[in-house]
Design an enzyme around this catalytic site. Structure first.
Site, mmCIF file in Angstrom:
data_model
loop_
_atom_site.group_PDB
_atom_site.id
_atom_site.type_symbol
_atom_site.label_atom_id
_atom_site.label_comp_id
_atom_site.label_asym_id
_atom_site.label_seq_id
_atom_site.Cartn_x
_atom_site.Cartn_y
_atom_site.Cartn_z
ATOM 1 N N HIS B 144 0.792 -1.102 -0.077
ATOM 2 C CA HIS B 144 -0.083 0.001 -0.002
ATOM 3 C C HIS B 144 0.916 1.495 0.013
ATOM 4 O O HIS B 144 2.024 1.182 0.569
ATOM 5 C CB HIS B 144 -0.877 -0.042 1.121
ATOM 6 C CG HIS B 144 -1.879 1.050 1.524
ATOM 7 N ND1 HIS B 144 -1.738 2.224 1.878
ATOM 8 C CD2 HIS B 144 -3.264 0.957 1.148
ATOM 9 C CE1 HIS B 144 -2.893 2.995 1.690
ATOM 10 N NE2 HIS B 144 -3.851 2.177 1.493
ATOM 11 N N ASP B 221 3.108 -4.301 8.208
ATOM 12 C CA ASP B 221 2.018 -3.769 8.112
ATOM 13 C C ASP B 221 0.471 -4.521 8.216
ATOM 14 O O ASP B 221 0.431 -5.461 7.495
ATOM 15 C CB ASP B 221 1.717 -3.324 6.419
ATOM 16 C CG ASP B 221 0.335 -2.460 6.178
ATOM 17 O OD1 ASP B 221 -0.280 -2.586 7.182
ATOM 18 O OD2 ASP B 221 0.363 -1.816 5.232
ATOM 19 N N GLN B 224 -4.632 -5.013 7.161
ATOM 20 C CA GLN B 224 -5.617 -6.101 6.569
ATOM 21 C C GLN B 224 -5.665 -7.176 7.506
ATOM 22 O O GLN B 224 -6.545 -8.084 7.576
ATOM 23 C CB GLN B 224 -5.489 -6.387 5.328
ATOM 24 C CG GLN B 224 -5.371 -5.307 4.418
ATOM 25 C CD GLN B 224 -6.953 -4.737 4.459
ATOM 26 O OE1 GLN B 224 -7.937 -5.307 4.601
ATOM 27 N NE2 GLN B 224 -7.209 -3.218 3.860
HETATM 28 C C1 LIG Z 1 -2.530 -2.899 3.529
HETATM 29 C C2 LIG Z 1 -2.826 -1.484 3.838
HETATM 30 N N1 LIG Z 1 -1.933 -0.692 4.373
HETATM 31 C C3 LIG Z 1 -2.098 0.540 5.020
HETATM 32 C C4 LIG Z 1 -3.055 1.168 4.955
HETATM 33 C C5 LIG Z 1 -3.353 2.528 5.240
HETATM 34 O O1 LIG Z 1 -4.230 2.739 6.673
HETATM 35 P P1 LIG Z 1 -5.044 3.902 6.920
HETATM 36 O O2 LIG Z 1 -5.459 4.479 5.864
HETATM 37 O O3 LIG Z 1 -5.734 3.708 7.771
HETATM 38 O O4 LIG Z 1 -3.905 4.667 7.569
HETATM 39 C C6 LIG Z 1 -4.361 0.459 4.450
HETATM 40 C C7 LIG Z 1 -5.642 0.916 4.137
HETATM 41 O O5 LIG Z 1 -5.852 2.008 3.639
HETATM 42 C C8 LIG Z 1 -4.023 -0.788 3.673
HETATM 43 O O6 LIG Z 1 -5.224 -1.736 3.335
#
Ligand SMILES: Cc1ncc(COP(=O)(O)O)c(C=O)c1O
Ligand SMILES: Cc1ncc(COP(=O)(O)O)c(C=O)c1O
Ligand code: FES
Ligand code: FES
Lengths: 163, 438, 438, 163
Positions: B144, B221, B224
């Site tokens: 991400h 991370d 999910q």
């Molecule tokens: C795999 C993953 N990493 C990081 C994030 C970032 O999370 P957030 O937007 O809640 O900071 C997300 C979701 O948007 C995600 O699905």
């Protein structure tokens, strides 16, 4: 009802333009034309368009000779690019500038109608009126128009209105 | 629903779970019942979470950790109890959980702290984190943006080099490349526990083993995975991990950074201000112990309390049962899509080591148009690159549509989705079957 | 209460305001009615704010700015409308308001961004922000740690020098020192609009004028002013400002960074991740336009919506009326304290250019013991250094007790407080009057 | 009722000790003693204490010769320092270490009683039992004890238990 809401958004004209869009594919500008090129991204989806406008002088007035573009996008954005190509080709730059502004106005109408002269001016582009009801799609419909405005700016034509 | 402690809830119990989520009773477009298949973006909230946040404002709202009055005592107690609940959900100690605004914020806290160490801040203890030219940070091609760009920028600031482990055609991170890409130069190995695009679950052990071999820090991370799988951070052995409240049935505006105690103690702060310092003069300040060291300013107390309630809710359901339930949804989604012409899944096509996060493309129809038609049928999916452009580029596409599930998703949701999805190509006139009437 | 648009509410109307705050009906210690005089730490929330946040979860919860479905549209609209409300409250354009986790987070966003510019990030446009040895950052001796330590650390990272403008015996920032301390070397002038200890309101104009003369950026800490005074950031002419939701009757977990549009456009991001980028490859990313550029990851949507509701609530009350109401409270607090032996106010002793934030010491009794006795009487005050240790050191004290008011504070609150305060020295046996029975 | 809750917290013994605390003021240690010094801050309030413990060997066993301290703080913290000075002076280090742990236990009791032997061991320090009901004050009462533990560590005495 479903069909009708979707049909209102995806008018047959839009689907047809999306399937076989005008101006698709970057082609060389006619000799002697001034060329403005721009690159626009719809941050929502990551779709990109590169657009090229060729401008000639007609009696000292700048006239759009042709618009062409490439890139990927949804049916709304492709159809919108196709229609604007048709609406811009051969028009003097001032008219095109006005149409860009009218199209922006159309997109930001939420209910309420457009003045009749603007409707006439937009012609086929009025098929996009339904998009204004779907805020997430407004950027799709505007993508090409904003790219056109940007490309025009590059050759010294500054459509009115501010973003 | 009165939740009962159980190892495994059956279909029936999960039907009852659904009633805990008031928003799911909503109607959308022309009065159609909502089918919410966008839980990987953000999950809906059970009543207990909404109530916990509201109850805080109605009865206990006060600044924590500083007040001498009764409300402040109550607020502090609720805040710290929430930390315990979240820690218990992910197999961590409460002192290893730092509150952040979201998972993105958590990664940035870590990257800022490492950046500060690289500029000499945090004293001798922090020097183990410092990056310099010649050092490498390794991520994967499945990340991400939130677990990619902070590292890109940290590298740009420190002169370190960013490398990445590629992804297979099925969307699996190529663990067999760990050895050649993660070398002695690697100082940080940041990778996702599960992709928010392909749904593929990463086998953590080889990453941790390789990082251990080369002396790199691991950053998981877990955005999910925490909402959908049993996660035991101590057992996984990672050094740091991040996750968001809003994806695990909790409020918006809160997330967590996990760090092994010893590491948090050596790490310099990322953000500065009230409550993370001890002795302050105009010239300088001494930092508090973790986790407070990383929690500058008035915290998102009501949201932390809500995230604690979400953690307790998930613990009561049992994460094994949640995973099992969602495995069923995954199978139904994948099976149903396989039967549709011109729809292609981006990611693993079996339920093995995979979440109920299913991204797909429809031949000849842009993802956003797919999403629009589904929306018209009351089905909410996500369209676009899902903040993972490099992964999409890897597959040669700009955008996918994504259906994703949570504890409250049921088979009827899947069926409504599949039915609408089956109409997409016909509507846009790209069916290769015999004329499907528009 | 049905709020009516009015220029000025009288005592009667403010009595009705109180009913909007459900927590104020609480009883504490042995069933005593709560007297909440800790609003400068965090304010209580009116029902409209609690409801706005709850309504979001119950009916509209979705990820904003990305979804193609109806919920996402609704959530995005609510989120951006909240930005408009907050902007309208402080005299800014919506595009100049960046959501942050709190005011501390807002200052850190700015300090990080300047730090990144100083390391060459953000391209040519960002170079105007870069700091280097020889440059100076100027703060004041009245700052909250949140508007001090981020600058200390930024200076430590960039080699710039931190200087500060001292405070008078009455707790006023010595504006007559602006000229000699704020010189051509000054690049950033960060100062509080109102002290959370002394309650003194800073005259902003000479600061802005001096910064303008020397080409420095101004950063206004508007944490205490926005909830209590009419604030028009455009009229004040500052470059940046910060404030917190939780102090202005809004939720926890949300705050704002204001920046003049032109500056936000030139400033590099502070945090990186989803939603603040446009084109991302594994190697690099292009940044979105502000304010999104500074909003990485899933935002605190429900809290932003709540902060918007708080802004609307304050706008309906009218900030002139709020200030007038609180001026009455200030007078009663100061007048009452003046009549008590052995109680000394730290800060201005008249209501002029001053908030209803009154810190004091009781001769011979530590602030925490003062607070404990008040708490026992149901009166919640703050004790300690209020995250302003240097200011306390300036007055030669470690801790004060602080009574602070908000829109809902009434005269009875003040009277209960004064009555209990009058018993403190007797209880601790330090009265210099004739034997006060314990 | 008010008076009684406050009187329970601020026992007369506490008020008396706070007014005229023992061990206040740093004095030089007796010749030949090992000296451990520590500095502790209560982050909640910013109050600080500097504490010095002087240790002599008695039959090979370390014995606390004296404790002294300076710093500012509330009545709870001052009284607590005063009482611990009395309880530590002349005791062997192991006993003092055990008392530190017992006092910590007392502070973290929320309701429920202490075992009778611990009560005996704590003596006057039992007056602080009421503090446990006020979480924000526990750090006040513990400040001196933690400083003492830290100072002992500096001279090689490691009281059991971990923080
Ligand atoms: C795999 C993953 N990493 C990081 C994030 C970032 O999370 P957030 O937007 O809640 O900071 C997300 C979701 O948007 C995600 O699905
Ligand atoms: C003057 C001042 N500045 C900054 C802050 C920091 O605000 P927050 O803790 O909400 O980040 C506060 C309050 O704590 C304050 O009173
Ligand atoms: S979805 Fe990308 S332009 Fe329409
Ligand atoms: S208030 Fe500082 S030690 Fe008690």
């Amino acid at each position: 009802m479903t069909v009708s809401a979707m049909e209102q958004l995806y008018q047959q004209l839009i689907l047809d333009h999306a399937r076989a869009p005008h101006g698709h594919g970057l082609v060389p500008a006619p000799d002697g034309d001034a060329v403005g090129e721009s690159f626009a991204v719809n941050p929502t989806c990551g779709d990109e368009v590169r657009l090229r406008v060729a401008l000639r002088l007609d009696d000292g007035r700048p006239v759009v000779d042709s618009v062409c573009w490439e890139g990927q996008g949804c049916s709304i954005s492709r159809a919108s690019l196709s229609v604007l190509t048709e609406l811009a080709d051969g028009q003097d730059a001032a008219t095109v500038g006005a149409r860009i502004e009218s199209f922006r106005t159309l997109m930001h109408l939420r209910g309420g109608g457009l003045e009749p002269e603007l409707e006439d001016e937009l012609g086929d582009a009025m098929a996009f009126a339904g998009v204004a009801k779907y805020p997430a799609r407004i950027k799709c419909a505007l993508l090409g128009w904003m790219a056109l405005r940007d490309a025009l700016t590059k050759v010294g034509v500054h459509p009115e209105g501010t973003e | 629903m009165a939740l009962v402690m159980t190892e495994k809830l059956g279909t029936h119990e999960f039907a009852a779970v659904r009633a805990d989520f008031p928003l799911l009773a909503r109607n959308v477009r022309d009065g159609r019942p909502l089918v919410y298949l966008d839980s990987a973006a953000t999950a809906q909230k059970p009543e207990v979470v909404i109530d916990a946040e509201q109850d805080f404002y109605l009865h206990h709202n006060a600044a924590v950790h500083r007040g001498a009055h009764q409300l402040a005592e109550e607020a502090t107690e609720l805040f710290e109890r929430a930390r315990e609940s979240v820690a218990a959900l992910v197999g961590a100690d409460p002192g290893e959980i730092v509150w952040t605004g979201n998972a993105t914020g958590a990664i940035n806290v870590l990257a800022h702290a490492i950046g500060h160490a690289s500029l000499g801040r945090g004293g001798a203890a922090a020097q183990r984190f410092a990056l310099a030219p010649g050092d490498e940070v390794v991520v994967t091609g499945a990340e991400h943006h939130s677990n990619l760009i902070p590292w890109q920028e940290l590298c740009a600031r420190t002169g370190a080099t960013l490398r990445w482990i590629p992804v297979s055609d099925e969307g699996r991170i190529l663990t067999n490349r760990l050895e050649d890409i993660v070398t002695d130069r690697c100082r940080v190995l940041a990778f996702t526990h599960a992709s928010n695009v392909t749904g593929a679950v990463t086998p953590v052990a080889p990453f941790v083993a390789r990082a251990h071999d080369v002396g790199a820090l691991t950053v998981l991370d877990a955005c999910q995975s925490v909402p959908n799988l049993p996660v035991d951070l101590h057992a996984l052995g990672v050094d740091f991990a991040v996750f968001s409240g809003h994806k695990m049935l909790g409020p918006t505006g809160v997330g967590a950074l996990y760090g092994r105690r010893e590491l948090l103690e050596a790490l310099p702060p990322a953000n500065y201000g009230g409550l993370m310092v001890e002795v302050v003069t105009m010239e300088s300040a001494t930092y508090s112990m973790p986790p407070q060291r990383f929690e500058a300013g008035t915290q998102m107390v009501a949201q932390a309390v809500g995230m604690g309630a979400a953690a307790e809710y998930l613990r009561e359901l049992g994460m094994d049962a949640v995973a099992e339930h969602e495995r069923g949804i995954t199978g139904r989604l994948l099976g149903g899509i396989a039967e549709l012409d011109g729809v292609r899944v981006i990611g693993p096509t079996t339920s093995d080591q995979r979440l109920a996060v299913v991204s797909f493309v429809v031949d000849g129809v842009h993802a956003h148009d797919v999403g629009q038609l589904l929306d018209d049928a009351g089905v909410a999916v996500r369209v676009g690159h899902h903040c993972a452009q490099p992964l999409h580029r890897r597959f040669g596409i700009a955008a996918t549509a994504r259906a994703s599930a949570s504890v409250y998703t049921n088979e009827a949701d899947v069926d409504t989705f599949l039915e609408a999805l089956g109409r997409v190509r016909g509507f846009f006139g790209v069916s290769d079957r015999t004329a499907v009437a528009r």
